[in-house]
Write a protein that holds these residues in place. Structure first.
Motif, PDB file in Angstrom:
ATOM      1  N   ALA A  24       1.204  -1.205   0.065  1.00 30.92           N
ATOM      2  CA  ALA A  24       0.270   0.304   0.017  1.00 30.92           C
ATOM      3  C   ALA A  24       1.026   1.784   0.476  1.00 30.92           C
ATOM      4  O   ALA A  24       0.595   2.355  -0.767  1.00 30.92           O
ATOM      5  N   MET A  25       1.863   0.813   0.940  1.00 30.36           N
ATOM      6  CA  MET A  25       2.540   2.551   1.162  1.00 30.36           C
ATOM      7  C   MET A  25       3.681   2.782  -0.308  1.00 30.36           C
ATOM      8  O   MET A  25       3.426   3.767  -1.014  1.00 30.36           O
ATOM      9  N   LEU A  26       4.380   1.409  -1.534  1.00 30.08           N
ATOM     10  CA  LEU A  26       4.631   2.252  -2.112  1.00 30.08           C
ATOM     11  C   LEU A  26       4.161   1.847  -3.763  1.00 30.08           C
ATOM     12  O   LEU A  26       3.996   3.220  -4.250  1.00 30.08           O
ATOM     13  N   ALA A  27       2.549   1.599  -3.122  1.00 28.26           N
ATOM     14  CA  ALA A  27       0.951   2.361  -4.259  1.00 28.26           C
ATOM     15  C   ALA A  27       1.039   3.475  -3.894  1.00 28.26           C
ATOM     16  O   ALA A  27       0.971   4.775  -4.752  1.00 28.26           O
ATOM     17  N   ALA A  28       1.092   5.015  -3.131  1.00 24.67           N
ATOM     18  CA  ALA A  28       0.625   5.864  -2.075  1.00 24.67           C
ATOM     19  C   ALA A  28       2.176   6.826  -2.556  1.00 24.67           C
ATOM     20  O   ALA A  28       2.090   8.299  -2.723  1.00 24.67           O
ATOM     21  N   ALA A  29       3.828   6.385  -2.321  1.00 21.23           N
ATOM     22  CA  ALA A  29       4.307   6.865  -2.342  1.00 21.23           C
ATOM     23  C   ALA A  29       4.608   7.512  -4.412  1.00 21.23           C
ATOM     24  O   ALA A  29       4.743   8.267  -5.424  1.00 21.23           O
ATOM     25  N   GLN A  30       3.268   6.454  -5.351  1.00 23.26           N
ATOM     26  CA  GLN A  30       3.310   6.465  -6.800  1.00 23.26           C
ATOM     27  C   GLN A  30       2.556   7.666  -6.825  1.00 23.26           C
ATOM     28  O   GLN A  30       1.860   7.244  -8.429  1.00 23.26           O
ATOM     29  N   SER A  31       1.574   7.820  -6.257  1.00 20.67           N
ATOM     30  CA  SER A  31       0.076   8.585  -5.795  1.00 20.67           C
ATOM     31  C   SER A  31      -0.847   7.512  -6.531  1.00 20.67           C
ATOM     32  O   SER A  31      -1.982   7.697  -7.413  1.00 20.67           O
ATOM     33  N   GLN A  32      -0.565   6.290  -6.370  1.00 24.96           N
ATOM     34  CA  GLN A  32      -2.020   5.264  -7.247  1.00 24.96           C
ATOM     35  C   GLN A  32      -3.044   4.812  -5.769  1.00 24.96           C
ATOM     36  O   GLN A  32      -3.000   3.884  -5.209  1.00 24.96           O
ATOM     37  N   TRP A  33      -3.583   5.843  -5.534  1.00 25.97           N
ATOM     38  CA  TRP A  33      -4.410   5.726  -4.613  1.00 25.97           C
ATOM     39  C   TRP A  33      -5.588   5.018  -4.504  1.00 25.97           C
ATOM     40  O   TRP A  33      -5.984   4.586  -3.423  1.00 25.97           O
ATOM     41  N   SER A  34      -6.228   4.063  -6.099  1.00 28.06           N
ATOM     42  CA  SER A  34      -7.079   3.195  -5.374  1.00 28.06           C
ATOM     43  C   SER A  34      -6.449   1.925  -5.145  1.00 28.06           C
ATOM     44  O   SER A  34      -6.800   1.221  -4.565  1.00 28.06           O
ATOM     45  N   LEU A  35      -4.933   1.701  -5.896  1.00 29.05           N
ATOM     46  CA  LEU A  35      -4.189   0.003  -5.068  1.00 29.05           C
ATOM     47  C   LEU A  35      -3.924   0.216  -3.989  1.00 29.05           C
ATOM     48  O   LEU A  35      -3.645  -0.711  -3.312  1.00 29.05           O
ATOM     49  N   MET A  36      -3.368   1.989  -3.582  1.00 27.49           N
ATOM     50  CA  MET A  36      -3.132   1.650  -2.290  1.00 27.49           C
ATOM     51  C   MET A  36      -4.399   1.595  -1.038  1.00 27.49           C
ATOM     52  O   MET A  36      -4.163   0.493   0.062  1.00 27.49           O
ATOM     53  N   PHE A  37      -5.393   1.850  -1.343  1.00 23.87           N
ATOM     54  CA  PHE A  37      -6.703   1.664  -0.895  1.00 23.87           C
ATOM     55  C   PHE A  37      -7.055  -0.327  -1.052  1.00 23.87           C
ATOM     56  O   PHE A  37      -7.645  -0.380  -0.040  1.00 23.87           O
ATOM     57  N   GLY A 186     -20.383  -5.532   4.733  1.00 24.23           N
ATOM     58  CA  GLY A 186     -20.598  -4.170   3.853  1.00 24.23           C
ATOM     59  C   GLY A 186     -20.331  -2.763   3.605  1.00 24.23           C
ATOM     60  O   GLY A 186     -20.042  -2.480   2.610  1.00 24.23           O
ATOM     61  N   TRP A 187     -19.572  -2.504   4.177  1.00 19.58           N
ATOM     62  CA  TRP A 187     -18.361  -1.065   4.561  1.00 19.58           C
ATOM     63  C   TRP A 187     -17.430  -2.137   4.059  1.00 19.58           C
ATOM     64  O   TRP A 187     -16.552  -0.976   3.034  1.00 19.58           O
ATOM     65  N   THR A 188     -16.584  -2.735   3.797  1.00 19.08           N
ATOM     66  CA  THR A 188     -15.601  -3.566   3.026  1.00 19.08           C
ATOM     67  C   THR A 188     -15.863  -3.507   2.063  1.00 19.08           C
ATOM     68  O   THR A 188     -15.004  -3.173   1.385  1.00 19.08           O
ATOM     69  N   VAL A 189     -17.112  -4.035   1.836  1.00 17.99           N
ATOM     70  CA  VAL A 189     -17.355  -4.696  -0.219  1.00 17.99           C
ATOM     71  C   VAL A 189     -18.189  -3.343  -0.427  1.00 17.99           C
ATOM     72  O   VAL A 189     -16.850  -3.081  -1.540  1.00 17.99           O
ATOM     73  N   LEU A 190     -18.245  -1.953   0.299  1.00 19.44           N
ATOM     74  CA  LEU A 190     -18.263  -0.921  -0.558  1.00 19.44           C
ATOM     75  C   LEU A 190     -16.695  -0.203  -0.855  1.00 19.44           C
ATOM     76  O   LEU A 190     -16.645   0.547  -1.929  1.00 19.44           O
ATOM     77  N   ALA A 191     -15.992  -0.214  -0.141  1.00 21.30           N
ATOM     78  CA  ALA A 191     -15.387   0.366  -0.223  1.00 21.30           C
ATOM     79  C   ALA A 191     -13.928  -0.341  -0.711  1.00 21.30           C
ATOM     80  O   ALA A 191     -13.288   0.702  -1.578  1.00 21.30           O
ATOM     81  N   TRP A 204     -24.983   5.339  -5.025  1.00 19.55           N
ATOM     82  CA  TRP A 204     -25.368   4.253  -4.040  1.00 19.55           C
ATOM     83  C   TRP A 204     -24.480   3.592  -3.452  1.00 19.55           C
ATOM     84  O   TRP A 204     -24.201   3.626  -1.997  1.00 19.55           O
ATOM     85  N   VAL A 205     -23.102   3.508  -3.932  1.00 18.96           N
ATOM     86  CA  VAL A 205     -22.513   2.921  -3.443  1.00 18.96           C
ATOM     87  C   VAL A 205     -21.528   3.963  -2.296  1.00 18.96           C
ATOM     88  O   VAL A 205     -21.070   3.332  -1.233  1.00 18.96           O
ATOM     89  N   THR A 206     -21.339   5.508  -2.675  1.00 17.54           N
ATOM     90  CA  THR A 206     -21.203   6.555  -2.061  1.00 17.54           C
ATOM     91  C   THR A 206     -22.277   6.262  -0.648  1.00 17.54           C
ATOM     92  O   THR A 206     -21.866   6.680   0.236  1.00 17.54           O
ATOM     93  N   LEU A 207     -23.528   6.334  -1.541  1.00 14.81           N
ATOM     94  CA  LEU A 207     -24.213   6.449   0.117  1.00 14.81           C
ATOM     95  C   LEU A 207     -24.245   5.470   1.249  1.00 14.81           C
ATOM     96  O   LEU A 207     -24.552   5.378   2.163  1.00 14.81           O
TER      97      LEU A 207
END
Length: 243
Positions: A24-37, A186-191, A204-207
């Motif tokens: 996750a940190m390697l992805a964040a260092a490259q601003s790949q936020w989706s992969l980080m999360f 449910g939160w984990t799946v939506l995240a 609906w995912v945001t909500l």
């Protein structure tokens, strides 16, 4: 012998969280936020599974060489605090001085909270906000509110870590578990969905993220308030009949 090996395998499973945090940190260092999360969601799933496994297979008694609680805390600080704080700072969601305030407040307050011996309550809830900044960061990236809203949220939740307000553990808090556990799943799946779509998720995912997050944040305080009200309520008089 098999029971000992099985217990140590639980420690090894927990330790994979450190690998996922590095990815996750390697992805964040490259601003790949989706992969980080996505890596943080994987680490979150591991964290949700390893506790029940540790209790079921008695790792304290059968694998005492490794301190499972300490191992868990080290990984949790990386995945729950350090990497999400870096993401909020580096992403530009908190520009200029606001990013510096957020990253300093989050890391400083959270490390003190993690070392607080009063972290857990008698019903296995948390006393104070349990520094789940990974969950906060996912919702912030999904909603992208104004920077002052994010900063206010950081300050309020950081202060809440040191208040005697309960926050549930979805797995270990027995009260309302039949609701809390599905909410957490449910939160984990939506995240994961939001991260997988590069935070271009359906409304609906945001909500759903907002609703499940609100429940997980507020359920413990509601339980605490109802418990306090029940204890302070006057007892009904008892009338005894003669036979």
């Amino acid at each position: 012998m098999f029971a000992t090996l099985r217990a140590y395998s639980v420690h090894l499973f927990t330790a994979t969280g450190a690998v996922f945090s590095m990815l996750a940190m390697l992805a964040a260092a490259q601003s790949q936020w989706s992969l980080m999360f996505l890596w943080l969601v994987v680490a979150f799933i591991v964290d949700g599974i390893d506790g029940p496994l540790a209790r079921r297979y008695d790792v304290k008694g059968k694998a005492p060489i490794i301190d499972g609680a300490l191992l868990d805390l080290i990984i949790d600080y990386l995945t729950y605090v350090f990497i999400p704080a870096f993401a909020l700072f580096k992403s530009g969601l908190l520009p200029g001085w606001t990013g510096w305030i957020a990253i300093i407040v989050i890391t400083f307050a959270s490390v003190l909270y993690f070392a607080d011996t009063r972290m857990k309550t008698t019903d296995n809830s948390f006393s104070g906000f349990p520094a789940c900044w990974n969950m906060v960061a996912v919702v912030v990236f999904a909603i992208r509110p104004d920077f002052w809203v994010i900063l206010a949220l950081v300050i309020v939740l950081s202060a809440a870590m040191f208040l005697q307000v309960k926050f549930i553990h979805p797995v270990r808090t027995a009260r309302w578990r039949m609701v809390s556990l599905p909410m957490a799943v449910g939160w984990t799946v939506l995240a994961g969905w939001a991260a997988w779509t590069d935070f271009d998720q359906p409304q609906w995912v945001t909500l759903g993220l907002i609703v499940t997050s609100a429940y997980l944040l507020a359920a413990g305080a509601v339980q605490q308030a109802t418990e306090d009200a029940r204890r302070s309520a006057p007892r009904e008089p008892r009338f005894w009949r003669r036979r």
